[in-house]
Design a protein around this motif. Structure first.
Motif, PDB file in Angstrom:
ATOM      1  N   LEU A  91       3.490  27.323 -24.300  1.00  0.00           N
ATOM      2  CA  LEU A  91       3.980  28.416 -25.137  1.00  0.00           C
ATOM      3  C   LEU A  91       4.147  27.956 -26.583  1.00  0.00           C
ATOM      4  O   LEU A  91       3.842  28.709 -27.527  1.00  0.00           O
ATOM      5  CB  LEU A  91       5.309  28.933 -24.589  1.00  0.00           C
ATOM      6  CG  LEU A  91       5.970  30.067 -25.378  1.00  0.00           C
ATOM      7  CD1 LEU A  91       5.097  31.319 -25.364  1.00  0.00           C
ATOM      8  CD2 LEU A  91       7.354  30.385 -24.822  1.00  0.00           C
ATOM      9  N   ALA A  92       4.599  26.729 -26.790  1.00  0.00           N
ATOM     10  CA  ALA A  92       4.751  26.200 -28.144  1.00  0.00           C
ATOM     11  C   ALA A  92       3.403  26.141 -28.861  1.00  0.00           C
ATOM     12  O   ALA A  92       3.315  26.399 -30.067  1.00  0.00           O
ATOM     13  CB  ALA A  92       5.388  24.818 -28.107  1.00  0.00           C
ATOM     14  N   ILE A  93       2.347  25.814 -28.128  1.00  0.00           N
ATOM     15  CA  ILE A  93       1.008  25.772 -28.739  1.00  0.00           C
ATOM     16  C   ILE A  93       0.604  27.169 -29.201  1.00  0.00           C
ATOM     17  O   ILE A  93       0.048  27.348 -30.300  1.00  0.00           O
ATOM     18  CB  ILE A  93      -0.014  25.194 -27.750  1.00  0.00           C
ATOM     19  CG1 ILE A  93       0.368  23.770 -27.351  1.00  0.00           C
ATOM     20  CG2 ILE A  93      -1.418  25.201 -28.368  1.00  0.00           C
ATOM     21  CD1 ILE A  93      -0.509  23.175 -26.260  1.00  0.00           C
ATOM     22  N   SER A  94       0.871  28.178 -28.370  1.00  0.00           N
ATOM     23  CA  SER A  94       0.547  29.552 -28.766  1.00  0.00           C
ATOM     24  C   SER A  94       1.325  29.970 -30.004  1.00  0.00           C
ATOM     25  O   SER A  94       0.823  30.725 -30.849  1.00  0.00           O
ATOM     26  CB  SER A  94       0.838  30.515 -27.612  1.00  0.00           C
ATOM     27  OG  SER A  94      -0.108  30.392 -26.581  1.00  0.00           O
TER      28      SER A  94
ATOM     29  N   TYR B  87       8.141  23.709 -11.483  1.00  0.00           N
ATOM     30  CA  TYR B  87       9.263  23.876 -12.423  1.00  0.00           C
ATOM     31  C   TYR B  87       9.302  22.703 -13.410  1.00  0.00           C
ATOM     32  O   TYR B  87      10.255  21.931 -13.445  1.00  0.00           O
ATOM     33  CB  TYR B  87      10.570  23.980 -11.645  1.00  0.00           C
ATOM     34  CG  TYR B  87      10.690  25.234 -10.813  1.00  0.00           C
ATOM     35  CD1 TYR B  87      11.303  26.375 -11.309  1.00  0.00           C
ATOM     36  CD2 TYR B  87      10.180  25.268  -9.517  1.00  0.00           C
ATOM     37  CE1 TYR B  87      11.415  27.531 -10.538  1.00  0.00           C
ATOM     38  CE2 TYR B  87      10.290  26.420  -8.730  1.00  0.00           C
ATOM     39  CZ  TYR B  87      10.907  27.545  -9.255  1.00  0.00           C
ATOM     40  OH  TYR B  87      11.006  28.674  -8.494  1.00  0.00           O
ATOM     41  N   THR B  88       8.247  22.564 -14.210  1.00  0.00           N
ATOM     42  CA  THR B  88       8.154  21.464 -15.156  1.00  0.00           C
ATOM     43  C   THR B  88       8.114  22.007 -16.578  1.00  0.00           C
ATOM     44  O   THR B  88       8.175  23.218 -16.804  1.00  0.00           O
ATOM     45  CB  THR B  88       6.889  20.624 -14.893  1.00  0.00           C
ATOM     46  OG1 THR B  88       5.717  21.418 -15.203  1.00  0.00           O
ATOM     47  CG2 THR B  88       6.806  20.168 -13.432  1.00  0.00           C
ATOM     48  N   ASP B  89       7.943  21.090 -17.541  1.00  0.00           N
ATOM     49  CA  ASP B  89       7.912  21.480 -18.951  1.00  0.00           C
ATOM     50  C   ASP B  89       6.548  21.996 -19.400  1.00  0.00           C
ATOM     51  O   ASP B  89       6.415  22.431 -20.555  1.00  0.00           O
ATOM     52  CB  ASP B  89       8.286  20.280 -19.833  1.00  0.00           C
ATOM     53  CG  ASP B  89       9.736  19.872 -19.667  1.00  0.00           C
ATOM     54  OD1 ASP B  89      10.542  20.711 -19.223  1.00  0.00           O
ATOM     55  OD2 ASP B  89      10.071  18.702 -19.957  1.00  0.00           O
ATOM     56  N   GLU B  90       5.547  21.957 -18.532  1.00  0.00           N
ATOM     57  CA  GLU B  90       4.187  22.308 -18.961  1.00  0.00           C
ATOM     58  C   GLU B  90       4.121  23.701 -19.571  1.00  0.00           C
ATOM     59  O   GLU B  90       3.474  23.914 -20.604  1.00  0.00           O
ATOM     60  CB  GLU B  90       3.228  22.196 -17.775  1.00  0.00           C
ATOM     61  CG  GLU B  90       1.757  22.394 -18.126  1.00  0.00           C
ATOM     62  CD  GLU B  90       1.310  23.842 -18.114  1.00  0.00           C
ATOM     63  OE1 GLU B  90       0.241  24.148 -18.686  1.00  0.00           O
ATOM     64  OE2 GLU B  90       2.040  24.699 -17.545  1.00  0.00           O
ATOM     65  N   SER B  91       4.774  24.663 -18.926  1.00  0.00           N
ATOM     66  CA  SER B  91       4.687  26.047 -19.410  1.00  0.00           C
ATOM     67  C   SER B  91       5.337  26.207 -20.779  1.00  0.00           C
ATOM     68  O   SER B  91       4.833  26.933 -21.639  1.00  0.00           O
ATOM     69  CB  SER B  91       5.321  26.997 -18.398  1.00  0.00           C
ATOM     70  OG  SER B  91       6.668  26.636 -18.151  1.00  0.00           O
TER      71      SER B  91
END
Length: 528
Positions: free
Chosen positions: A429-432, A421-425
């Motif tokens: 998504l922002a990169i996409s 449950y971190t900010d990685e996902s």
């Protein structure tokens, strides 16, 4: 400027840069962070500038990349953060050199264009070295909700970084033009008036890119994305590999029931995420039967993320295109496996530093080339879906090559279960979203556990899911085949920026040598 003030500015610069990224999403802090670092390195010289840059880099990357150590401990996380911070140290050294006065009595200038070029060059170097680089945390990827995002359509992620850093450089100019005249006198009106043009320029530069068009017209194709979820978060997310596969098949069967009932439109394409089948379906009949049953039920082509037990003794991270009644017809193998996560370079050496390298039991082999899966569409003629697996979306060239091969729809298949449950996902998504604008393509961004979304060519994420839930995304996405200006110019703007930086450093070095040859062995270290 005293040493303490420089390091304080660097610390706040790094923290500001970190807070600009998801899931904090305070994107205006990115140019503010650039401005603070530009001021901290102004007149510092290369040696002190490097230390200042290192402080800023650590303050940014340690919290930004904290997800990388969530299940493997502090050593890999800190090592990666320090490595990335070293590139900001190089930026600080170059900024300290190029923002030093040319005369002994001169005031150290702020050079906003130089600052912007240095950021582009730093990110280009960091994206390529070592072991193929790690471009996570680029300024551009913090601007998915900013008007500056539109610059991606002109020259890709490097243009967004340049615009963000140039706005920051102009903010630094505005601050540098203010003159504090002591208690009771403050900053005179002339100081405020002198700062206004640079401040206005920063604001205008930030807002004006919104005028760059990001069209979303074109025929729309119905697609589905399946987020099946996993039994648990962490490194053992796929300990029950059959259950993960069954989860994605179950959601697909439920989608098929909705289609048969007329509740949802029949899709032209269904996309499962990376690692949705860690059981090799080309060698395991049970896994193949589960997938083929789901494909036949939904009666549409399905792209499945699978781990293949080839080429022995290595494995492959692949996207497989299944067609109803036929089975696998095409495949794509991830071209850029992640070092120290999907393969271990120099394993025997790094084992002495950290025995967790052996958590990666089998090295993944890189794929040979991009692939485009072509399937018929009832509304858009032909869907040419270009798969990009997980961290590959952060690499400019890999996505650009996929579009160059004819992709009119991008598929980003990822697995975020190992980051909890971190900010990685959210960061991914922002990169996409940046890629959608850069290439004028819709993007199906689908994860085993979230965050998943359907992204239109203007960078807007639709039907965003939550973490560790099962979900079905269904919608009609614009299908566009025209090339953006960013597609046409390719990597040339970034290469040009790097070349200009090299020339500036050479010119500054020659100037320093000439001064030294005249017997002037003093430096401008510390002057402001």
């Amino acid at each position: 400027m005293c040493r303490v003030h420089r390091y304080a500015l660097a610390l706040f610069a790094g923290l500001g840069l970190w807070l600009a990224f998801p899931s904090h999403d305070l994107w205006p802090l990115a140019p503010v962070g650039v401005a603070l670092l530009a001021l901290a390195t102004r007149g510092a010289g290369p040696a002190r500038g490097a230390v200042v840059g290192l402080v800023a880099g650590l303050a940014c990357f340690l919290p930004l990349l904290s997800w990388s150590g969530i299940y493997v401990g502090a050593v890999p996380w800190v090592a990666l953060s320090v490595l990335e911070a070293l590139y900001v140290a190089l930026l600080g050294a170059a900024s300290g050199l190029l923002q030093s006065p040319r005369t002994l009595t001169g005031r150290a200038p702020v050079r906003p264009v130089v600052v912007a070029l240095l950021w582009v060059a730093q990110e280009a170097l960091r994206s390529a070295t070592p072991f193929g680089g790690f471009p996570w945390g680029r300024l551009a990827f913090s601007q998915a909700d900013s008007p500056l995002l539109h610059l991606a359509a002109l020259a890709g992620a490097p243009a967004v970084t340049f615009g963000t850093a140039l706005a920051g450089g102009l903010l630094a100019v505005a601050v540098a033009r203010l003159r504090w005249e002591g208690p009771g006198r403050g900053i005179p009106v002339s100081g405020w008036l002198g700062a206004l043009p640079a401040l206005a320029g920063a604001v205008a530069l930030t807002l004006a890119p919104a005028l760059v068009p990001t069209p979303v017209d074109g025929p729309r194709a119905p697609v589905m994305a399946v987020q099946g979820n996993v039994p648990r978060a962490g490194l053992e997310f796929n300990a029950e590999r059959r259950r993960v596969l069954d989860n994605h098949a179950t959601v697909t069967h439920a989608a098929a029931a909705s289609v048969h009932a007329g509740a949802k439109e029949h899709p032209d394409l269904v996309v499962w995420p990376e690692n949705s089948s860690d059981i090799d379906p080309l060698r395991n009949g049970d896994a193949a039967a589960v997938i083929n049953a789901a494909v036949d039920d939904i009666a549409a082509p399905v792209v499945v993320g699978a781990v293949l037990e080839e080429p022995s003794p290595r494995i492959s991270n692949a996207s497989l295109l299944y067609r109803p009644g036929v089975g696998v017809t095409q495949r794509y193998v991830k071209q850029h496996p992640v070092p120290f996560a999907e393969y271990i370079p120099y394993r025997s050496f790094f084992r002495h530093l950290n025995d967790k390298v052996d958590l990666v039991r089998s090295d993944m082999a890189p794929g040979p080339a991009p692939a485009v899966f072509r399937v018929p569409s009832r509304t858009a003629g032909t869907l040419a879906a270009g798969p990009v697996i997980c961290f590959e979306v952060a690499y400019d060239g890999l996505v650009r090559e996929t579009v160059a091969h004819g992709a009119n729809l991008l598929l980003v298949q990822t697995n975020n279960a190992t980051f909890g449950y971190t900010d990685e996902s959210e960061q991914q998504l922002a990169i996409s979203r940046v890629r959608a604008v850069e290439h004028g393509r819709s993007v199906v961004h689908v994860s085993t556990v979230g965050v998943s979304a359907l992204i239109t060519p203007d960078g807007v994420a639709h039907q965003r899911t939550t973490l560790f839930t099962a979900a079905l995304l269904s919608g009609a996405l614009p299908v566009r085949s025209g090339l953006t200006l960013a597609d046409r110019v390719g990597a040339w703007p970034e290469l040009l920026a790097c070349a200009v930086v090299v020339l500036l450093l050479i010119a500054r070095g020659r100037h320093g040598l000439r001064r030294y040859s005249r017997g002037d062995r003093t430096t401008s270290e510390g002057r402001t």
